[in-house]
Design a protein around this motif. Sequence first.
Motif, PDB file in Angstrom:
ATOM      1  N   LYS A  91       0.821  -1.218   0.000  1.00 35.37           N
ATOM      2  CA  LYS A  91       0.000   0.000   0.000  1.00 35.37           C
ATOM      3  C   LYS A  91       0.847   1.257   0.000  1.00 35.37           C
ATOM      4  CE  LYS A  91      -3.534   2.311   2.850  1.00 35.37           C
ATOM      5  NZ  LYS A  91      -4.344   2.193   4.093  1.00 35.37           N
ATOM      6  N   TYR A  92       1.932   1.266   0.771  1.00 32.06           N
ATOM      7  CA  TYR A  92       2.766   2.459   0.907  1.00 32.06           C
ATOM      8  C   TYR A  92       4.058   2.382   0.079  1.00 32.06           C
ATOM      9  CZ  TYR A  92      -0.304   3.882   4.737  1.00 32.06           C
ATOM     10  OH  TYR A  92      -1.397   4.260   5.487  1.00 32.06           O
ATOM     11  N   ASP A  93       4.074   1.455  -0.882  1.00 34.34           N
ATOM     12  CA  ASP A  93       5.230   1.327  -1.779  1.00 34.34           C
ATOM     13  C   ASP A  93       6.527   1.101  -0.996  1.00 34.34           C
ATOM     14  OD1 ASP A  93       6.552   1.197  -4.208  1.00 34.34           O
ATOM     15  OD2 ASP A  93       6.955   3.348  -4.265  1.00 34.34           O
ATOM     16  N   LEU A  94       6.494   0.115  -0.102  1.00 32.29           N
ATOM     17  CA  LEU A  94       7.653  -0.180   0.735  1.00 32.29           C
ATOM     18  C   LEU A  94       8.210  -1.575   0.465  1.00 32.29           C
ATOM     19  CD1 LEU A  94       6.295   1.287   4.093  1.00 32.29           C
ATOM     20  CD2 LEU A  94       8.027   2.298   2.608  1.00 32.29           C
ATOM     21  N   LEU A  95       7.807  -2.180  -0.638  1.00 32.14           N
ATOM     22  CA  LEU A  95       8.305  -3.514  -0.978  1.00 32.14           C
ATOM     23  C   LEU A  95       9.789  -3.447  -1.301  1.00 32.14           C
ATOM     24  CD1 LEU A  95       5.364  -4.708  -3.238  1.00 32.14           C
ATOM     25  CD2 LEU A  95       5.859  -5.477  -0.910  1.00 32.14           C
ATOM     26  N   SER A  96      10.477  -4.553  -1.071  1.00 29.94           N
ATOM     27  CA  SER A  96      11.913  -4.585  -1.340  1.00 29.94           C
ATOM     28  C   SER A  96      12.159  -4.478  -2.839  1.00 29.94           C
ATOM     29  CB  SER A  96      12.526  -5.881  -0.802  1.00 29.94           C
ATOM     30  OG  SER A  96      11.940  -6.999  -1.447  1.00 29.94           O
ATOM     31  N   GLU A  97      13.284  -3.905  -3.176  1.00 28.38           N
ATOM     32  CA  GLU A  97      13.647  -3.771  -4.586  1.00 28.38           C
ATOM     33  C   GLU A  97      14.375  -5.027  -5.023  1.00 28.38           C
ATOM     34  OE1 GLU A  97      15.991  -0.289  -4.959  1.00 28.38           O
ATOM     35  OE2 GLU A  97      14.316   1.093  -4.644  1.00 28.38           O
ATOM     36  N   ILE A  98      13.979  -5.554  -6.175  1.00 26.89           N
ATOM     37  CA  ILE A  98      14.621  -6.761  -6.699  1.00 26.89           C
ATOM     38  C   ILE A  98      15.954  -6.369  -7.300  1.00 26.89           C
ATOM     39  CG2 ILE A  98      14.445  -8.641  -8.380  1.00 26.89           C
ATOM     40  CD1 ILE A  98      11.411  -8.420  -8.128  1.00 26.89           C
ATOM     41  N   ARG A  99      17.008  -6.947  -6.748  1.00 26.45           N
ATOM     42  CA  ARG A  99      18.349  -6.655  -7.248  1.00 26.45           C
ATOM     43  C   ARG A  99      18.819  -7.813  -8.123  1.00 26.45           C
ATOM     44  NH1 ARG A  99      17.844  -3.642  -2.851  1.00 26.45           N
ATOM     45  NH2 ARG A  99      19.081  -1.750  -2.654  1.00 26.45           N
ATOM     46  N   ARG A 100      19.026  -7.514  -9.376  1.00 29.74           N
ATOM     47  CA  ARG A 100      19.496  -8.554 -10.284  1.00 29.74           C
ATOM     48  C   ARG A 100      20.953  -8.881  -9.984  1.00 29.74           C
ATOM     49  NH1 ARG A 100      15.753  -9.278 -14.137  1.00 29.74           N
ATOM     50  NH2 ARG A 100      14.243  -7.602 -14.489  1.00 29.74           N
ATOM     51  N   ARG A 101      21.263 -10.162 -10.112  1.00 34.91           N
ATOM     52  CA  ARG A 101      22.639 -10.571  -9.867  1.00 34.91           C
ATOM     53  C   ARG A 101      23.586  -9.923 -10.872  1.00 34.91           C
ATOM     54  NH1 ARG A 101      23.057 -16.965  -8.330  1.00 34.91           N
ATOM     55  NH2 ARG A 101      22.000 -16.851  -6.318  1.00 34.91           N
ATOM     56  N   LYS A 102      24.704  -9.464 -10.361  1.00 37.35           N
ATOM     57  CA  LYS A 102      25.697  -8.860 -11.237  1.00 37.35           C
ATOM     58  C   LYS A 102      26.374  -9.960 -12.053  1.00 37.35           C
ATOM     59  CE  LYS A 102      26.771  -4.916  -8.286  1.00 37.35           C
ATOM     60  NZ  LYS A 102      27.823  -4.223  -7.529  1.00 37.35           N
ATOM     61  N   ARG A 103      26.632  -9.636 -13.267  1.00 36.61           N
ATOM     62  CA  ARG A 103      27.291 -10.586 -14.141  1.00 36.61           C
ATOM     63  C   ARG A 103      28.784 -10.347 -14.032  1.00 36.61           C
ATOM     64  NH1 ARG A 103      25.793 -11.357 -20.475  1.00 36.61           N
ATOM     65  NH2 ARG A 103      26.678 -13.430 -20.736  1.00 36.61           N
ATOM     66  N   TRP A 104      29.420 -11.182 -13.218  1.00 36.45           N
ATOM     67  CA  TRP A 104      30.845 -10.991 -12.968  1.00 36.45           C
ATOM     68  C   TRP A 104      31.627 -11.246 -14.254  1.00 36.45           C
ATOM     69  CZ3 TRP A 104      32.145  -8.775  -8.560  1.00 36.45           C
ATOM     70  CH2 TRP A 104      31.249  -8.870  -7.493  1.00 36.45           C
TER      71      TRP A 104
END
Length: 199
Positions: A91-104
């Motif tokens: 409701k308050y836009d507090l969901l975690s941000e999806i962090r894509r895995r870095k391509r080493w």
Amino acid sequence: MKPSFKYAVIHRHRTKYTVKALCEILQISRSGYYKYVKHLNRTAKDFELAEKIRTKQESCKKTYGYRRMKLWLDSEGITKNPKTILRIMHKYDLLSEIRRRKRWQKMGEDKHRYDNWLNREFNAEHPNQKWVTDISYIQTQEGVLYLSMIRDLYDRSIVAYRTGSSQTINLVLDTIHLAMKSVKTESRRELHLHSDQGF
């Protein structure tokens, strides 16, 4: 006049006149008014909890999902249903941000990925033949504690473990070094250590 406006008028003047009289004058049901009041109370409680969650998300850079947020709220003495926490975070836009895995990459090429030698064969014929390792986290009052461990698939025993306040490659290496002290040199040729591709 919209019902929501009528409910607001009644709520504003509820201490001077009876709710019953105001509802009769404005020709609305009392049950509708009390439903409106219940919604107001719920919204106020939601906002208070949302601000607490917002503060935590800012400090952890929005990495907490609703399950992890519940663990933290429990540690703060705030017990809430996981569905309630998820609803408020959404409701308050507090969901975690999806962090894509870095391509080493190294020298322009993808980092080498080893074959899955274990191939889901989680049984061993003798000790120190197949080890598996992973990192998990434990929520404490002082913060997150990371646990790195190595398990022997022969008898599911813990060969070695280390804990740390951060998830680093050194935490993994320290665990491996500790585990290798328990293995004789001649037995190391048959030993395989399996982990995910993260480390």
